[in-house]
Write an enzyme that holds these catalytic residues in place. Structure first.
Site, PDB file in Angstrom:
ATOM      1  N   LEU A 183      -8.046   5.304   1.652  1.00 54.70           N
ATOM      2  CA  LEU A 183      -8.015   6.783   0.812  1.00 54.70           C
ATOM      3  C   LEU A 183      -6.798   6.829  -0.052  1.00 54.70           C
ATOM      4  O   LEU A 183      -6.742   7.544  -0.971  1.00 54.70           O
ATOM      5  CB  LEU A 183      -8.014   7.952   1.753  1.00 54.70           C
ATOM      6  CG  LEU A 183      -9.482   8.262   2.183  1.00 54.70           C
ATOM      7  CD1 LEU A 183      -9.547   9.230   3.171  1.00 54.70           C
ATOM      8  CD2 LEU A 183     -10.467   8.499   1.147  1.00 54.70           C
ATOM      9  N   ARG A 184      -5.903   6.156   0.401  1.00 49.72           N
ATOM     10  CA  ARG A 184      -4.541   6.192  -0.243  1.00 49.72           C
ATOM     11  C   ARG A 184      -4.537   5.767  -1.875  1.00 49.72           C
ATOM     12  O   ARG A 184      -4.001   6.490  -2.714  1.00 49.72           O
ATOM     13  CB  ARG A 184      -3.436   5.375   0.401  1.00 49.72           C
ATOM     14  CG  ARG A 184      -2.080   5.672   0.344  1.00 49.72           C
ATOM     15  CD  ARG A 184      -1.181   4.634   0.647  1.00 49.72           C
ATOM     16  NE  ARG A 184      -1.206   4.532   2.179  1.00 49.72           N
ATOM     17  CZ  ARG A 184      -0.335   4.732   2.999  1.00 49.72           C
ATOM     18  NH1 ARG A 184       0.812   5.724   2.611  1.00 49.72           N
ATOM     19  NH2 ARG A 184      -0.343   4.656   4.185  1.00 49.72           N
ATOM     20  N   GLY A 185      -5.481   4.817  -2.084  1.00 53.15           N
ATOM     21  CA  GLY A 185      -5.637   4.560  -3.301  1.00 53.15           C
ATOM     22  C   GLY A 185      -6.293   5.968  -4.354  1.00 53.15           C
ATOM     23  O   GLY A 185      -5.931   5.979  -5.332  1.00 53.15           O
TER      24      GLY A 185
ATOM     25  N   ASP B 231       0.859  -1.272   0.237  1.00 49.83           N
ATOM     26  CA  ASP B 231       0.009  -0.082  -0.099  1.00 49.83           C
ATOM     27  C   ASP B 231       0.741   1.410   0.037  1.00 49.83           C
ATOM     28  O   ASP B 231       0.341   2.219  -0.449  1.00 49.83           O
ATOM     29  CB  ASP B 231      -0.926  -0.124   1.413  1.00 49.83           C
ATOM     30  CG  ASP B 231      -1.988   1.104   1.051  1.00 49.83           C
ATOM     31  OD1 ASP B 231      -2.652   1.280   0.108  1.00 49.83           O
ATOM     32  OD2 ASP B 231      -2.299   1.702   2.236  1.00 49.83           O
TER      33      ASP B 231
ATOM     34  N   THR C  66      -3.561   8.468  -4.609  1.00 54.35           N
ATOM     35  CA  THR C  66      -2.628   8.173  -5.413  1.00 54.35           C
ATOM     36  C   THR C  66      -2.947   8.410  -7.144  1.00 54.35           C
ATOM     37  O   THR C  66      -2.265   8.802  -7.874  1.00 54.35           O
ATOM     38  CB  THR C  66      -2.215   6.841  -5.280  1.00 54.35           C
ATOM     39  OG1 THR C  66      -1.742   6.609  -3.842  1.00 54.35           O
ATOM     40  CG2 THR C  66      -0.692   6.623  -6.088  1.00 54.35           C
TER      41      THR C  66
END
Lengths: 532, 334
Positions: free
Chosen positions: B274-276, B193, B279
């Site tokens: 939320l990282r997805g 991740d 990014t």
């Protein structure tokens, strides 16, 4: 002179002539044949070229160099030791017992090669087992591979001076590509090495252009030992297919050359390789991901343990570097001066090398009868959950399924979720319950796991209603007879019958197993049981 | 130092080259993970990109690749107060599997300690990789505690050492490039991740392409200078596009419709966290900037979605279609 002997002599001269071949893997059990080969290489190198042996037990720090502690303390001034890698520049780095190299050391050597180190790497593979091998990360980075074990006569040096500028004829690259494809070699490095080897082979004879015999030699010394499939057989991982001469827009000469090389490959395949390939296994030394050497790559093995304070005792060995570091800040107070270190007892640091054996969990799943599919799916889920945990603990998982007449090892021990998924993708259920055969198979796999120096844990997932026997005995007795073979192993029997019956308890007792009743064994529950 | 294969001369591998360029334009993407078998040109591409980038300015003699613009932030600020600024190539550091914690973080300089009893910090690989690339081959086999250390430093941009009576902190900002073969051991999801983008690299199956790769490598081996000259124009063009994109990145607009589209896509494929989403947006902006566009469009989202989300999907044991296929299905359904 036999072809094998000629190849051996040529390979030493080729490696000497072209450092771009980077090195060689020699399978050998020592003796005059190996000595002869090494002397042949050494004789072709310039006078005074370094020849550095790397002991199998070397620490990665020795490879890269740094402060020589012992000499520094003796001389009372800093003495730097050049790393072994730098010391071998322009010459040879020789690794006997390369199959026992620690993964960290192998990786350090590989990194140096990637950064353009100027040594030729000679890896001596003394392994007796057919399935262990030199770390793939190094095999991938050297050009030549040969087996010296079949030679009766020691190779001698190459007699004549060669030339270094031989060219490849038209169609040679296509031919070698086709040969690599026919042997299902996915990596591009061997192909690049094969081109170099063909030119070096031609150079030995003073030829300006590589001929068919040179190309064939390159195939034998570079590509064939890395073969992962028989020419003509479909490989597991869909290699590029050789061009079909019928529809390729090239002249027939090139197509014929490609054909010739593939044919040469076919003709020269050694019998053992043929058998291994026919069995659908990649031979050792292939760049394949059969997980060879992976067990040893698990850093849990031989990893440096934690450092703690205290005097060296038993398996706790003095860690000199850490001890000196601990002492260093106090030198001002203790009046140490000019290289005289004053070390007091409180500075002692000791370290124990960890050799924690990794564990392998073997699932033995009952795929018989009506609830088979549900059970199989839960077992699959448990395998995945365990592998997710296993990343932390460096464990492996394997799976045997049994139904109808026998048991089958669907998933050999692995740490890879990707492989597990592939292997368990299409399990089928239904049929009788051959518990005896399953227990026998499990015991065999468990013994093999222990032989590799790992701990085995066996998990049965069954309702324990045996109804297929291996022989004359009734099925239930047959299962109990087989069960004794598992005593001494750590075994769990997860009983999935709706009501626990005596058979299950008796069977667990016969195996020396823990009996756990889980009428609706779901993946998470299974994992919970194993975590206890 | 041996010559590096030119970035523009790499045949095929478009996904990997694109991901590396995006990461070079937008460092906040946080690194690239390359999945694939050996010998597919992973490290060649990474090294080539590092060699292509314009040199950076460093304080002469600094062991931390100190940036002259912020000298005072480095431990060697005192001794190098009057040192000149010089040009140096973008650092490229290999982190080998067997590396010890000391070598990575830095440790007490033993030589100084032994000789003069002086406590001095010997910088490690993190200091050497600062402002450049840290490449870890087979990152899936790296020891867990090292992985955790690296991730902490990569996230904070600073290496903090508290050991052996030393207390040192120095900036450590690098582009983390990992590579590994999932067949040989899984990567922990929490590690995956942290990598901004991931690409899958396979060996080219097209015969003509393989032959072309061999020809180029061979030509490069025999005469590196002539080969570099052949690709000098292409390299210069790539460099120019990178520089322009870096400059324009801050001005690239993300229309609301695109934000919404990105959110819907992440929901549809079940990309965790939320990282997805973050990014995905950053990568899409970098892609737009590389094309010289002023706003993000659907094509940019579609182009970067597989590499931004592939490694963040929840594993569904019963769905065996690959992550890429799932993302493409979701894209088509938007």
């Amino acid at each position: 002179m036999s072809e094998a002997l000629a190849d051996a002599e040529a390979s030493a001269a080729m490696l000497a002539a072209d450092a771009g071949l980077r090195g060689v893997v020699l399978r050998s059990d020592g003796g005059p044949v190996l000595e002869g080969w090494l002397a042949a290489l050494r004789g072709r190198l310039p006078e005074g070229a370094p020849w550095v042996r790397v002991p199998g037990s070397v620490e990665p720090e020795r490879l890269t160099g740094g402060v020589d502690l012992a000499a520094t303390l003796a001389a009372r001034r800093p003495v730097m030791a050049a790393g072994l890698l730098a010391g071998a520049d322009g010459g040879v780095l020789l690794v006997p017992g390369a199959e026992r190299l620690e993964p960290g050391v192998a990786a350090t050597i590989a990194a140096a090669m990637d950064a353009g180190a100027g040594f030729r790497l000679v890896l001596i593979d003394e392994g007796v087992e057919e399935d262990a091998g030199v770390a793939p990360v190094l095999v991938e980075r050297v050009g030549l591979m040969l087996d010296l074990r079949g030679l009766r006569v020691a190779p001698s040096g190459w007699p004549v001076a060669g030339r270094a500028d031989a060219a490849l004829p038209a169609g040679a690259v296509e031919g070698l590509s086709a040969a690599a494809a026919a042997l299902a070699i996915p990596s591009l490095r061997p192909l690049l090495f094969a081109c170099r080897a063909a030119r070096a082979a031609a150079g030995l004879f003073g030829r300006a252009e590589a001929g068919e015999q040179d190309l064939a030699r390159a195939v034998r010394l570079v590509l064939m030992p890395r073969a992962r499939a028989l020419p003509g057989a479909a490989a597991a991982d869909a290699p590029p297919s050789p061009p079909d001469p019928g529809d390729a827009p090239e002249d027939s000469g090139e197509a014929a050359l490609a054909e010739m090389l593939v044919e040469a490959v076919r003709a020269a395949l050694p019998a053992g390789l043929l058998a291994a390939l026919a069995a659908g296994q990649a031979p050792r030394g292939s760049s394949g991901g059969r997980g060879k050497g992976r067990e040893r790559a698990a850093p849990a093995n031989g990893r440096r343990g934690r450092v703690r304070m205290g005097a060296p005792r038993g398996s706790w060995r003095l860690d000199l570097v850490e001890t000196l570091k601990a002492a260093a800040p106090w030198q001002g107070l203790r009046g140490g001066r000019g290289g005289v270190m004053r070390v007091s007892k409180s500075d002692f640091r000791v370290r124990r090398r960890l050799r924690r054996a990794g564990a392998t969990t073997l699932f033995v799943v009952d795929a018989s009868g009506s609830s088979a599919l549900a059970r199989l799916n839960e077992a699959k889920g448990a395998v995945e959950l365990l592998l997710a945990d296993a990343y932390v603990r460096r464990d492996e998982v394997a799976l045997i399924a049994f139904r109808g007449e026998g048991a089958e090892l669907l998933l050999p021990p692995t740490r890879s979720l990707a492989r597990a998924k592939r292997a368990l993708g299409d399990m089928v259920g239904g049929g009788g319950t051959p518990l005896g055969a399953a227990i026998e198979a499990a015991a065999a796999v468990a013994r093999a796991i222990v032989a590799r120096g790992r701990q085995a844990q066996v998990v049965f997932l069954t309702d324990a209603r045996a109804n297929v026997s291996r022989g004359e005995l009734p099925a239930v007795e047959d299962a109990l007879a087989a069960a004794r073979g598992l005593q001494g192993f750590s075994v769990v029997l997860i009983d999935s019958s709706t009501r626990v019956r005596a058979e299950g308890v008796a069977l667990a007792a016969a195996m020396g197993a823990r009996h756990v009743a889980l009428p609706r064994a779901d993946a998470a529950a299974i994992r919970g049981v194993l975590a206890r | 130092m041996k010559a590096k294969f030119p970035f523009s001369a790499i045949v095929g591998q478009n996904a990997m080259r694109q991901a590396l360029l995006l990461a070079a334009v937008e460092p906040r993407l946080g690194g690239v993970m390359v999945f694939g078998d050996r010998g597919t040109g992973k490290s060649t591409a990474v090294r080539a990109l590092a060699a292509l980038l314009p040199p950076i300015k460093v304080v002469a003699g600094s062991r931390y690749n100190a940036d002259p613009a912020e000298r005072e932030r480095y431990p060697d600020a005192g001794e190098l107060r009057h040192a000149k600024a010089v040009e140096a190539p973008v650092p490229f550091v290999d982190l080998p599997l067997g590396a010890t914690e000391d070598r990575v973080l830095g440790a007490l300089d033993l030589e100084r300690a032994l000789v003069s009893g002086e406590k001095r910090f010997e910088p490690g690989l993190l200091a050497r990789a600062h402002r450049g690339f840290l490449y870890i081959d087979e990152v899936n086999l790296l020891e867990d505690h090292l992985v955790d250390l690296l991730l902490d430093v990569a996230a904070s941009g600073e290496n903090l050492v508290e050991r052996e009576g030393l207390s040192v902190r120095h900036p450590a900002r690098f582009l983390l490039i990992g590579s590994g073969n999932p067949e040989e051991g899984e990567l922990r999801p929490q590690l995956l991740d942290r990598f901004g983008l991931s690409v899958e690299v396979t060996t080219p199956t097209d015969m003509a392409e393989r032959v072309e790769i061999v020809r180029r490598c061979d030509a490069f081996d025999r005469d590196p200078d002539a080969f570099m000259a052949r690709f000098a124009d292409a390299e210069a063009a790539t460099l120019k596009a990178l520089a322009k994109a870096k400059k324009a990145l801050g001005k690239v607009v993300v229309p609301d419709a695109m934000l919404e589209r990105a959110t819907r896509l992440c929901m549809a494929v079940g990309a965790d966290g939320l990282r997805g989403e973050l990014t995905l947006m950053r990568a899409a902006r970098a892609a737009a900037a590389l094309e010289g566009k002023k706003a993000v469009g659907p094509a940019h989202l579609a182009a970067v979605a597989p590499s931004a989300l592939r490694h963040r999907l929840r594993k569904n044991p019963l769905d065996d279609s690959g992550s890429t296929a799932r993302i493409e299905r979701a894209l088509a359904a938007l």
